[in-house]
Motif scaffolding. Structure first.
Motif, PDB file in Angstrom:
ATOM      1  N   PHE A  57       0.947  -1.210  -0.002  1.00  0.00           N
ATOM      2  CA  PHE A  57      -0.019   0.132   0.002  1.00  0.00           C
ATOM      3  C   PHE A  57       0.722   1.324   0.001  1.00  0.00           C
ATOM      4  N   VAL A  58       0.284   2.253  -0.717  1.00  0.00           N
ATOM      5  CA  VAL A  58       1.125   3.407  -0.755  1.00  0.00           C
ATOM      6  C   VAL A  58       0.251   4.722  -0.661  1.00  0.00           C
ATOM      7  N   CYS A  59       0.597   5.914   0.020  1.00  0.00           N
ATOM      8  CA  CYS A  59      -0.007   7.062  -0.196  1.00  0.00           C
ATOM      9  C   CYS A  59       0.948   7.908  -0.623  1.00  0.00           C
ATOM     10  N   ILE A  60       0.996   8.116  -2.127  1.00  0.00           N
ATOM     11  CA  ILE A  60       1.705   8.947  -2.887  1.00  0.00           C
ATOM     12  C   ILE A  60       2.168  10.306  -2.506  1.00  0.00           C
ATOM     13  N   GLU A  61       0.892  10.821  -2.131  1.00  0.00           N
ATOM     14  CA  GLU A  61       0.918  12.218  -1.564  1.00  0.00           C
ATOM     15  C   GLU A  61       1.799  12.314  -0.307  1.00  0.00           C
ATOM     16  N   GLU A  62       1.789  11.450   0.480  1.00  0.00           N
ATOM     17  CA  GLU A  62       2.623  11.549   1.517  1.00  0.00           C
ATOM     18  C   GLU A  62       4.101  10.757   1.554  1.00  0.00           C
ATOM     19  N   LYS A  63       4.273  10.043   0.512  1.00  0.00           N
ATOM     20  CA  LYS A  63       5.426   9.068   0.395  1.00  0.00           C
ATOM     21  C   LYS A  63       5.509   8.262   1.543  1.00  0.00           C
ATOM     22  N   LEU A  64       4.481   7.720   1.861  1.00  0.00           N
ATOM     23  CA  LEU A  64       4.187   6.637   2.825  1.00  0.00           C
ATOM     24  C   LEU A  64       4.079   5.095   2.262  1.00  0.00           C
ATOM     25  N   ALA A  65       4.850   4.231   2.450  1.00  0.00           N
ATOM     26  CA  ALA A  65       4.658   2.830   2.086  1.00  0.00           C
ATOM     27  C   ALA A  65       4.373   2.025   3.201  1.00  0.00           C
ATOM     28  N   ILE A  66       3.346   1.181   3.114  1.00  0.00           N
ATOM     29  CA  ILE A  66       2.719   0.150   4.245  1.00  0.00           C
ATOM     30  C   ILE A  66       3.044  -1.035   3.567  1.00  0.00           C
ATOM     31  N   GLU A  67       3.704  -2.126   4.403  1.00  0.00           N
ATOM     32  CA  GLU A  67       4.107  -3.389   4.222  1.00  0.00           C
ATOM     33  C   GLU A  67       3.113  -4.421   4.974  1.00  0.00           C
ATOM     34  N   VAL A  68       2.624  -5.255   4.538  1.00  0.00           N
ATOM     35  CA  VAL A  68       1.983  -6.382   5.349  1.00  0.00           C
ATOM     36  C   VAL A  68       2.564  -7.901   5.122  1.00  0.00           C
ATOM     37  N   ASP A  69       3.517  -8.022   5.947  1.00  0.00           N
ATOM     38  CA  ASP A  69       4.429  -9.284   6.048  1.00  0.00           C
ATOM     39  C   ASP A  69       3.774 -10.496   6.539  1.00  0.00           C
ATOM     40  N   GLY A  70       3.794 -11.575   5.710  1.00  0.00           N
ATOM     41  CA  GLY A  70       3.657 -13.016   6.274  1.00  0.00           C
ATOM     42  C   GLY A  70       4.838 -13.637   6.869  1.00  0.00           C
ATOM     43  N   GLY A  71       4.641 -14.851   7.374  1.00  0.00           N
ATOM     44  CA  GLY A  71       5.617 -15.364   8.113  1.00  0.00           C
ATOM     45  C   GLY A  71       6.871 -15.640   7.363  1.00  0.00           C
ATOM     46  N   GLN A  72       6.898 -15.660   5.907  1.00  0.00           N
ATOM     47  CA  GLN A  72       8.183 -15.987   4.967  1.00  0.00           C
ATOM     48  C   GLN A  72       8.921 -14.762   5.243  1.00  0.00           C
ATOM     49  N   HIS A  73       8.631 -13.525   5.633  1.00  0.00           N
ATOM     50  CA  HIS A  73       9.370 -12.440   5.841  1.00  0.00           C
ATOM     51  C   HIS A  73      10.333 -12.629   7.033  1.00  0.00           C
ATOM     52  N   SER A  74      10.069 -13.523   7.847  1.00  0.00           N
ATOM     53  CA  SER A  74      11.163 -13.669   8.948  1.00  0.00           C
ATOM     54  C   SER A  74      12.371 -14.180   8.498  1.00  0.00           C
ATOM     55  N   GLN A  77      14.943 -11.059   6.087  1.00  0.00           N
ATOM     56  CA  GLN A  77      15.011  -9.865   6.562  1.00  0.00           C
ATOM     57  C   GLN A  77      16.302  -9.027   6.053  1.00  0.00           C
ATOM     58  N   ASN A  78      17.136  -9.778   5.403  1.00  0.00           N
ATOM     59  CA  ASN A  78      18.349  -9.005   4.627  1.00  0.00           C
ATOM     60  C   ASN A  78      17.537  -8.309   3.462  1.00  0.00           C
ATOM     61  N   GLN A  79      16.710  -9.007   2.707  1.00  0.00           N
ATOM     62  CA  GLN A  79      15.959  -8.629   1.587  1.00  0.00           C
ATOM     63  C   GLN A  79      15.256  -7.213   1.795  1.00  0.00           C
ATOM     64  N   ASP A  80      14.398  -7.621   3.095  1.00  0.00           N
ATOM     65  CA  ASP A  80      13.709  -6.471   3.480  1.00  0.00           C
ATOM     66  C   ASP A  80      14.282  -5.119   3.653  1.00  0.00           C
ATOM     67  N   SER A  81      15.259  -5.376   4.556  1.00  0.00           N
ATOM     68  CA  SER A  81      16.407  -4.391   4.911  1.00  0.00           C
ATOM     69  C   SER A  81      16.666  -3.415   3.669  1.00  0.00           C
ATOM     70  N   GLU A  82      17.323  -4.443   2.777  1.00  0.00           N
ATOM     71  CA  GLU A  82      17.785  -3.748   1.654  1.00  0.00           C
ATOM     72  C   GLU A  82      16.618  -2.813   0.708  1.00  0.00           C
TER      73      GLU A  82
END
Length: 120
Positions: A57-74, A77-82
């Motif tokens: 999800f993004v709000c372009i106007e405010e340059k806000l990105a929202i990520e909803v992460d499932g278990g695979q994101h645990s 972490q390196n890719q998410d940090s990059e």
């Protein structure tokens, strides 16, 4: 958010369209609160391409990105940090939530989103 670096920009755009029709339960739940300018009158988009990434999800106007992460994101972490570092270098503020957090504490998630937007 997915990283398909091997895909071209046009493929990323078409893949983001596909993801919109295959949102997770948690993404669908959060989308019910973000859609139709319900948060501070701001427009949010879902599955939005940004560079080689697709943002949940993004709000372009405010340059806000929202990520909803499932278990695979645990395990990612390196890719998410990059990805977060790249987005922040482009001027984005990134918020991350776990699926269970969105499903079990939507009020708390929305409070963090409001707080992030209020600081801009």
């Amino acid at each position: 958010m997915f990283n398909y670096a091997q895909n071209s920009t046009s493929n990323t755009k078409s893949f983001s369209r596909k993801l919109r029709s295959e949102m997770t339960v948690a993404e669908l739940h959060l989308w019910q609160y973000l859609r139709m300018r319900q948060v501070l009158g701001l427009k949010f988009r879902r599955q939005h391409p940004a560079g080689k990434y697709i943002l949940d999800f993004v709000c372009i106007e405010e340059k806000l990105a929202i990520e909803v992460d499932g278990g695979q994101h645990s395990e990612m972490q390196n890719q998410d940090s990059e990805r977060t570092a790249w987005l922040e270098a482009q001027g984005w503020k990134v918020l991350r939530f776990w699926n269970n957090e969105v499903l079990q504490n939507a009020e708390g998630v929305l409070e963090r989103i409001y707080n992030a937007l209020s600081k801009n």
